[in-house]
Write an enzyme that holds these catalytic residues in place. Structure first.
Site, PDB file in Angstrom:
ATOM      1  N   GLU A 125       0.591  -1.212   0.429  1.00  0.00           N
ATOM      2  CA  GLU A 125      -0.499   0.345   0.476  1.00  0.00           C
ATOM      3  C   GLU A 125       0.456   1.090  -0.229  1.00  0.00           C
ATOM      4  OE1 GLU A 125      -4.109  -1.124   1.940  1.00  0.00           O
ATOM      5  OE2 GLU A 125      -2.765  -0.921   3.625  1.00  0.00           O
TER       6      GLU A 125
ATOM      7  N   CYS B 188       6.549  -4.628  15.366  1.00  0.00           N
ATOM      8  CA  CYS B 188       6.980  -3.679  16.431  1.00  0.00           C
ATOM      9  C   CYS B 188       5.249  -3.677  17.184  1.00  0.00           C
ATOM     10  CB  CYS B 188       7.101  -1.871  15.818  1.00  0.00           C
ATOM     11  SG  CYS B 188       8.351  -1.525  15.509  1.00  0.00           S
TER      12      CYS B 188
ATOM     13  N   CYS C  44      -0.867   6.862   9.536  1.00  0.00           N
ATOM     14  CA  CYS C  44       0.381   5.549   9.503  1.00  0.00           C
ATOM     15  C   CYS C  44       0.000   4.591  10.306  1.00  0.00           C
ATOM     16  CB  CYS C  44       0.953   6.627  10.938  1.00  0.00           C
ATOM     17  SG  CYS C  44       1.766   8.780  10.708  1.00  0.00           S
TER      18      CYS C  44
HETATM   19  N1  SAH Z   1       9.876   1.321   9.583  1.00  0.00           N
HETATM   20  C1  SAH Z   1       9.603   2.140   9.354  1.00  0.00           C
HETATM   21  C2  SAH Z   1       9.255   2.676   8.765  1.00  0.00           C
HETATM   22  C3  SAH Z   1       7.317   2.728   9.819  1.00  0.00           C
HETATM   23  S1  SAH Z   1       6.333   3.476   9.563  1.00  0.00           S
HETATM   24  C4  SAH Z   1      10.194   2.939  10.666  1.00  0.00           C
HETATM   25  O1  SAH Z   1      10.226   1.761  11.752  1.00  0.00           O
HETATM   26  O2  SAH Z   1      10.752   3.984  11.152  1.00  0.00           O
HETATM   27  C5  SAH Z   1       6.442   5.332   9.868  1.00  0.00           C
HETATM   28  C6  SAH Z   1       6.206   5.953  12.028  1.00  0.00           C
HETATM   29  O3  SAH Z   1       4.660   4.545  11.843  1.00  0.00           O
HETATM   30  C7  SAH Z   1       7.208   5.172  12.240  1.00  0.00           C
HETATM   31  O4  SAH Z   1       7.479   5.985  12.567  1.00  0.00           O
HETATM   32  C8  SAH Z   1       6.016   3.530  13.008  1.00  0.00           C
HETATM   33  O5  SAH Z   1       6.666   3.119  14.352  1.00  0.00           O
HETATM   34  C9  SAH Z   1       4.952   4.484  12.978  1.00  0.00           C
HETATM   35  N2  SAH Z   1       3.725   3.836  13.299  1.00  0.00           N
HETATM   36  C10 SAH Z   1       3.380   2.487  13.247  1.00  0.00           C
HETATM   37  N3  SAH Z   1       2.462   1.548  13.694  1.00  0.00           N
HETATM   38  C11 SAH Z   1       1.711   3.225  14.274  1.00  0.00           C
HETATM   39  C12 SAH Z   1      -0.101   3.555  14.271  1.00  0.00           C
HETATM   40  N4  SAH Z   1      -0.318   2.672  14.843  1.00  0.00           N
HETATM   41  N5  SAH Z   1      -0.277   5.284  14.955  1.00  0.00           N
HETATM   42  C13 SAH Z   1       1.068   5.724  14.561  1.00  0.00           C
HETATM   43  N6  SAH Z   1       1.955   5.784  14.037  1.00  0.00           N
HETATM   44  C14 SAH Z   1       2.570   4.379  13.956  1.00  0.00           C
END
Ligand code: SAH
Length: 359
Positions: free
Chosen positions: A100, A125, A345
């Site tokens: 996506e 995570c 996000c």
């Molecule tokens: N692998 C990369 C990109 C991930 S997505 C990284 O870890 O940075 C980008 C951001 O969105 C990251 O900071 C991630 O931790 C955050 N993120 C993940 N799930 C989320 C959620 N449900 N709500 C808000 N931010 C989220």
């Protein structure tokens, strides 16, 4: 290798050909024809082979009969949020995997596309939807690039252009380092897509060796680090990667990056109610951040179908931010977009991957 050839090479590979050289040879394709093809696809954002009128019609027919595709992915569904500002695309890759990407048309002239670097993600995570489903495969550079190209063509219909690209979709960009850097070159190429480095942001879970490697690239690309907690105990509970690269090691790499590049680092911090949003945690975070070229981006949590977390309420977000402010740490609070279409996000997860429960 010139970028045009690189692109064609990637493209040819994505289409299942042995490579650009063999492909060009088989079609008696001159280098300038390859360049025309590249330019049409990346700069002029051609929709298909038919519209590339600079190529002789016989050549277009020959390419078409060889099943040469301009796209490395095809849109399966495209959803638009109620406010019309956010569009999410689900794309199918040639092997059936899906990823996506999200396009955000902010007020004013800014249009940001959030792109995926991997199908799935290996880092698990606890709060992230992509992480829950596990890792499928790395994307090729052109598959990453084509997500941006797709939305560039879409907004072009409205006389808009993509102004920013963030590697914040599915996957961990530094876990697919070479392809991500190639994708950055494709995005940046002044003969092609032409987006300035400063308008590109790579977000990483915090892979120390790759942060060091990235420091040496000499690129003006922005770096964002997903921190999410200021102590190892808290961070390891949320992000298993912290056991491999604990906070002290991560921040040491960040300091080396700033020293080498003189560039600011953005730290992402997703606020989870009762987990990492209390005053003491804010003060600990402030101590880590202050006095450096660091900016903290506070992210309101977007609930995902399967996670056991709740988002921090607005007043607590402001109180948390105030503590950082008072310590002299620059902050912003991210405005969530596209929640109604699960495009915010951390909500990205292709439909082919199982969901814990229906959303
Ligand atoms: N692998 C990369 C990109 C991930 S997505 C990284 O870890 O940075 C980008 C951001 O969105 C990251 O900071 C991630 O931790 C955050 N993120 C993940 N799930 C989320 C959620 N449900 N709500 C808000 N931010 C989220």
């Amino acid at each position: 290798m010139p970028i045009q050839e690189l692109w064609i090479d990637q493209k040819a590979r994505a289409a299942g050909y042995a490579g650009a050289a063999a492909f060009a040879e088989a079609h008696a394709l001159k280098p300038y024809r390859l360049r025309q093809l590249y330019r049409a696809a990346t700069k002029e954002l051609a929709e298909g082979l038919d519209s590339i009128t600079v190529l002789p019609i016989e050549l277009r027919a020959a390419l078409a009969s060889e099943d040469f595709r301009l796209e490395s992915l095809e849109p399966v569904t495209v959803q638009r949020s109620n406010d019309g500002q956010t569009t999410k695309g689900l794309f199918r890759l040639h092997d059936g995997n899906e990823v996506e990407a999200v396009c955000m048309e902010h007020f004013g002239d800014r249009t940001t596309v959030c792109i995926s670097s991997q199908a799935g993600c290996a880092f698990k995570c606890g709060f992230c939807s992509t992480g829950q489903a596990g890792f499928t495969r790395n994307l090729a550079a052109v598959e990453i690039f084509d997500q941006a190209r797709f939305f560039a063509r879409e907004v072009k219909k409205k006389n808009k252009r993509i102004t920013n690209i963030v590697f914040m979709g599915m996957g961990e960009p530094f876990h697919n380092y070479a392809a991500v850097l190639d994708a950055v070159r494709l995005l940046n190429d002044p003969h092609g897509f032409g987006l300035g480095h400063r308008h590109i942001t790579i977000s990483t879970v915090g892979l120390v060796p790759e942060i060091d490697r990235f420091s040496d690239e000499g690129l003006q690309v922005n770096l964002a680090i997903s921190l999410h907690a200021p102590t190892d105990r808290q961070r390891s509970a949320l992000m298993p990667v912290n056991r491999r690269y604990p906070i002290a090691e991560l921040l040491a790499a960040c300091a080396r990056y700033v020293q080498k590049t003189r560039r600011k680092i953005f730290f992402e911090y997703v606020l989870l109610a009762g987990v990492n949003d209390d005053d003491e945690t804010a003060r600990t975070l402030a101590r880590l951040m202050r006095g450096h070229l660091y900016h903290v981006n506070l992210i309101p949590y977007n609930a995902t179908p399967d996670a056991a977390f709740g988002g921090t309420a607005e007043p607590r977000i402001r109180a948390f931010q105030k503590i950082l402010d008072e310590a002299g740490v620059p902050t912003t609070v991210r405005v969530p977009m596209g929640r109604d279409i699960a495009a915010a996000c951390g909500q990205l997860r292709a439909e082919t991957q199982p969901r814990a429960k229906a959303s």
